[in-house]
Design a protein around this motif. Sequence first.
Motif, PDB file in Angstrom:
ATOM      1  N   ASN A 271      -3.022  -0.616  -6.108  1.00 26.62           N
ATOM      2  CA  ASN A 271      -1.887  -0.697  -5.197  1.00 26.62           C
ATOM      3  C   ASN A 271      -0.978  -1.880  -5.495  1.00 26.62           C
ATOM      4  O   ASN A 271      -1.342  -2.799  -6.234  1.00 26.62           O
ATOM      5  CB  ASN A 271      -2.392  -0.792  -3.749  1.00 26.62           C
ATOM      6  N   THR A 272       0.199  -1.874  -4.858  1.00 34.08           N
ATOM      7  CA  THR A 272       1.144  -2.981  -4.993  1.00 34.08           C
ATOM      8  C   THR A 272       1.586  -3.528  -3.637  1.00 34.08           C
ATOM      9  O   THR A 272       2.380  -4.464  -3.588  1.00 34.08           O
ATOM     10  CB  THR A 272       2.398  -2.538  -5.774  1.00 34.08           C
ATOM     11  N   HIS A 273       1.087  -2.940  -2.540  1.00 32.41           N
ATOM     12  CA  HIS A 273       1.474  -3.391  -1.200  1.00 32.41           C
ATOM     13  C   HIS A 273       0.236  -3.579  -0.308  1.00 32.41           C
ATOM     14  O   HIS A 273       0.303  -3.387   0.902  1.00 32.41           O
ATOM     15  CB  HIS A 273       2.437  -2.395  -0.543  1.00 32.41           C
ATOM     16  N   ALA A 281      -2.815  -6.969  11.411  1.00 36.06           N
ATOM     17  CA  ALA A 281      -1.473  -6.793  11.977  1.00 36.06           C
ATOM     18  C   ALA A 281      -0.388  -7.305  11.049  1.00 36.06           C
ATOM     19  O   ALA A 281       0.772  -6.900  11.159  1.00 36.06           O
ATOM     20  CB  ALA A 281      -1.382  -7.495  13.329  1.00 36.06           C
ATOM     21  N   GLN A 282      -0.733  -8.190  10.112  1.00 34.32           N
ATOM     22  CA  GLN A 282       0.251  -8.764   9.194  1.00 34.32           C
ATOM     23  C   GLN A 282       0.282  -8.055   7.845  1.00 34.32           C
ATOM     24  O   GLN A 282       1.151  -8.349   7.022  1.00 34.32           O
ATOM     25  CB  GLN A 282      -0.039 -10.252   8.983  1.00 34.32           C
ATOM     26  N   ARG A 283      -0.645  -7.139   7.608  1.00 34.89           N
ATOM     27  CA  ARG A 283      -0.672  -6.447   6.323  1.00 34.89           C
ATOM     28  C   ARG A 283       0.590  -5.630   6.145  1.00 34.89           C
ATOM     29  O   ARG A 283       1.128  -5.050   7.089  1.00 34.89           O
ATOM     30  CB  ARG A 283      -1.902  -5.539   6.215  1.00 34.89           C
ATOM     31  N   GLU A 284       1.059  -5.577   4.900  1.00 36.57           N
ATOM     32  CA  GLU A 284       2.278  -4.832   4.613  1.00 36.57           C
ATOM     33  C   GLU A 284       2.076  -3.340   4.823  1.00 36.57           C
ATOM     34  O   GLU A 284       2.957  -2.648   5.339  1.00 36.57           O
ATOM     35  CB  GLU A 284       2.715  -5.118   3.175  1.00 36.57           C
ATOM     36  N   GLN A 285       0.946  -2.836   4.417  1.00 35.70           N
ATOM     37  CA  GLN A 285       0.556  -1.446   4.659  1.00 35.70           C
ATOM     38  C   GLN A 285      -0.908  -1.433   5.111  1.00 35.70           C
ATOM     39  O   GLN A 285      -1.574  -2.468   5.126  1.00 35.70           O
ATOM     40  CB  GLN A 285       0.700  -0.598   3.389  1.00 35.70           C
ATOM     41  N   TRP A 286      -1.388  -0.262   5.509  1.00 35.74           N
ATOM     42  CA  TRP A 286      -2.797  -0.077   5.850  1.00 35.74           C
ATOM     43  C   TRP A 286      -3.246  -1.028   6.979  1.00 35.74           C
ATOM     44  O   TRP A 286      -4.302  -1.660   6.903  1.00 35.74           O
ATOM     45  CB  TRP A 286      -3.689  -0.272   4.616  1.00 35.74           C
ATOM     46  N   GLN A 295      -7.624  -1.483   0.297  1.00 34.66           N
ATOM     47  CA  GLN A 295      -7.392  -0.053   0.527  1.00 34.66           C
ATOM     48  C   GLN A 295      -8.136   0.792  -0.488  1.00 34.66           C
ATOM     49  O   GLN A 295      -8.690   1.848  -0.146  1.00 34.66           O
ATOM     50  CB  GLN A 295      -5.887   0.256   0.479  1.00 34.66           C
ATOM     51  N   ALA A 296      -8.193   0.334  -1.737  1.00 37.02           N
ATOM     52  CA  ALA A 296      -8.889   1.113  -2.763  1.00 37.02           C
ATOM     53  C   ALA A 296     -10.377   1.232  -2.442  1.00 37.02           C
ATOM     54  O   ALA A 296     -10.993   2.283  -2.686  1.00 37.02           O
ATOM     55  CB  ALA A 296      -8.694   0.477  -4.137  1.00 37.02           C
ATOM     56  N   GLN A 297     -10.951   0.178  -1.903  1.00 41.05           N
ATOM     57  CA  GLN A 297     -12.369   0.234  -1.524  1.00 41.05           C
ATOM     58  C   GLN A 297     -12.586   1.236  -0.392  1.00 41.05           C
ATOM     59  O   GLN A 297     -13.535   2.029  -0.415  1.00 41.05           O
ATOM     60  CB  GLN A 297     -12.853  -1.150  -1.108  1.00 41.05           C
ATOM     61  N   ALA A 298     -11.695   1.207   0.611  1.00 40.81           N
ATOM     62  CA  ALA A 298     -11.810   2.153   1.722  1.00 40.81           C
ATOM     63  C   ALA A 298     -11.623   3.589   1.229  1.00 40.81           C
ATOM     64  O   ALA A 298     -12.313   4.509   1.673  1.00 40.81           O
ATOM     65  CB  ALA A 298     -10.787   1.823   2.801  1.00 40.81           C
ATOM     66  N   ALA A 299     -10.691   3.794   0.303  1.00 37.33           N
ATOM     67  CA  ALA A 299     -10.449   5.130  -0.242  1.00 37.33           C
ATOM     68  C   ALA A 299     -11.659   5.623  -1.031  1.00 37.33           C
ATOM     69  O   ALA A 299     -12.076   6.779  -0.909  1.00 37.33           O
ATOM     70  CB  ALA A 299      -9.201   5.117  -1.123  1.00 37.33           C
ATOM     71  N   TYR A 300     -12.236   4.739  -1.851  1.00 35.33           N
ATOM     72  CA  TYR A 300     -13.360   5.123  -2.708  1.00 35.33           C
ATOM     73  C   TYR A 300     -14.634   5.362  -1.908  1.00 35.33           C
ATOM     74  O   TYR A 300     -15.370   6.324  -2.153  1.00 35.33           O
ATOM     75  CB  TYR A 300     -13.590   4.021  -3.742  1.00 35.33           C
ATOM     76  N   GLU A 310      -1.715   4.189  -3.035  1.00 36.38           N
ATOM     77  CA  GLU A 310      -0.357   4.350  -2.511  1.00 36.38           C
ATOM     78  C   GLU A 310       0.514   5.261  -3.379  1.00 36.38           C
ATOM     79  O   GLU A 310       1.519   5.782  -2.915  1.00 36.38           O
ATOM     80  CB  GLU A 310       0.327   2.995  -2.354  1.00 36.38           C
ATOM     81  N   PHE A 311       0.113   5.467  -4.627  1.00 33.00           N
ATOM     82  CA  PHE A 311       0.873   6.335  -5.530  1.00 33.00           C
ATOM     83  C   PHE A 311       0.332   7.761  -5.561  1.00 33.00           C
ATOM     84  O   PHE A 311       0.815   8.592  -6.325  1.00 33.00           O
ATOM     85  CB  PHE A 311       0.865   5.753  -6.946  1.00 33.00           C
ATOM     86  N   GLY A 312      -0.708   8.036  -4.755  1.00 32.15           N
ATOM     87  CA  GLY A 312      -1.290   9.376  -4.717  1.00 32.15           C
ATOM     88  C   GLY A 312      -2.346   9.617  -5.765  1.00 32.15           C
ATOM     89  O   GLY A 312      -2.836  10.735  -5.910  1.00 32.15           O
ATOM     90  N   ARG A 313      -2.748   8.582  -6.491  1.00 37.78           N
ATOM     91  CA  ARG A 313      -3.778   8.737  -7.509  1.00 37.78           C
ATOM     92  C   ARG A 313      -5.167   8.701  -6.864  1.00 37.78           C
ATOM     93  O   ARG A 313      -5.395   7.946  -5.921  1.00 37.78           O
ATOM     94  CB  ARG A 313      -3.682   7.614  -8.550  1.00 37.78           C
TER      95      ARG A 313
END
Length: 432
Positions: A271-273, A281-286, A295-300, A310-313
């Motif tokens: 990711n980049t964001h 509450a301060q995170r840019e996304q997620w 986020q990648a850990q939560a996704a995996y 975030e890119f759909g990969r």
Amino acid sequence: MLTPSTRRGSSAARRRTRSSRALSGTVCLLALALALTGTALATAPAAGAASSSTSDSWRPDLSPTGADDVNVEYDAGALRVRDASVSPASLGRDGGYASAVLEAHRVDRPVNRVAVDLDATVPEAASVEVDVRGRTADGAWTEWRQAVTGTAVELPRDVVDVQARLTLWNAEGGATAVVRALTLTADDTGSAPVGPAPKAASAFSARVYATREGLVGHTTANGHVIRENDHFVALPSRRALSPKGSGQYSVQVCGPVRCETAPVWDVGPWNTHDDHWNPSAQREQWKDLPRGLPQAQAAYESGYNGGRDEFGRQVANPAGIDLADGTFYNVGLDDNGWVTVTYLWTDAEGTTSFPTWGTDVSVRQQATTTSTRVAILSGPTTVRVRCQVHGQLVTYDGYSGDGWSYLPDYGGYVSNIFIGDAETWLPGVPTC
């Protein structure tokens, strides 16, 4: 001989860096993410934008390009991507990428809010991102914040310097965005704390999965060309990307064998964001993910976001940090694995100010004179010391010692013999 002096600001990031989608019109600090067709646009002044009666407005010069800039060129009165085949090493994305860190501007009075007026043409499948940050009176930089259309975003502290960064993307083989001008307007809402930043218990740490970046010969998001046995990290958000050659945002990585302090010079993995080190509450996304969970850990692990980034990969590992080869092997990894990461810029306390002496004193990435130089103290100044380590023995001008102090405002170490204290192991300063 050890003469204190008035404090110098931390090494300034020179001229430019990133941004989110661009329009001609008022864009306010956070995320300017609109896809536009190949025409210049104009937006109305944002709600809550800086008041003209008390604001400070300026237009940075886009024409000079310097060492901090990545794959950007200024031609025919505008900035654009120079080579459409260049993209940050850790992302593995096709298409062109360019970044310009604009020169920091000293404002007339302390401010905590910035609005951006961007004059740009953004073709379909291209984008422009504008990030802004501020430097406080004690020399500490805030994180970068991406500009957003229609909303004036406040910085966490009153700052005395403001800096913008432009980032341009274009699809492989597609037309590049063209940035003709950028105007920044800053003011003070009266809501930001004045004086020293509130003290935190310690810098935030998290256990994250690390992958080896490798990619020798490729270029990072801040323009560094990766060398063999290199020492830096990549994090999946541009909010903590250090300008080229600096350690303004650095982490301590602790692996099976040892810990290493390394600068953040690339963006990724995945990711980049995803500034997962910030409170939810301060995170840019997620924002629904807990602090410290990439986020990648939560996704995996849990199928978050359908198991995609975030890119759909489809996420193939839980990585929240990439390590350059030298850092990877130095901390004791021989395969991808779990490390403890401390995000050093998140610590607002635990520093002690000391005067320095000497001229052209090097601040090094590690506690050795052969390590990469990340900053130079041109003359006597005052520095904030977070902690100290035993490193290479240094002898100079009749002084000798193996103590080195970590300077968070510079993201590196300076030999204690250049610190204005009678002891070469500083009293009251903890071991890193």
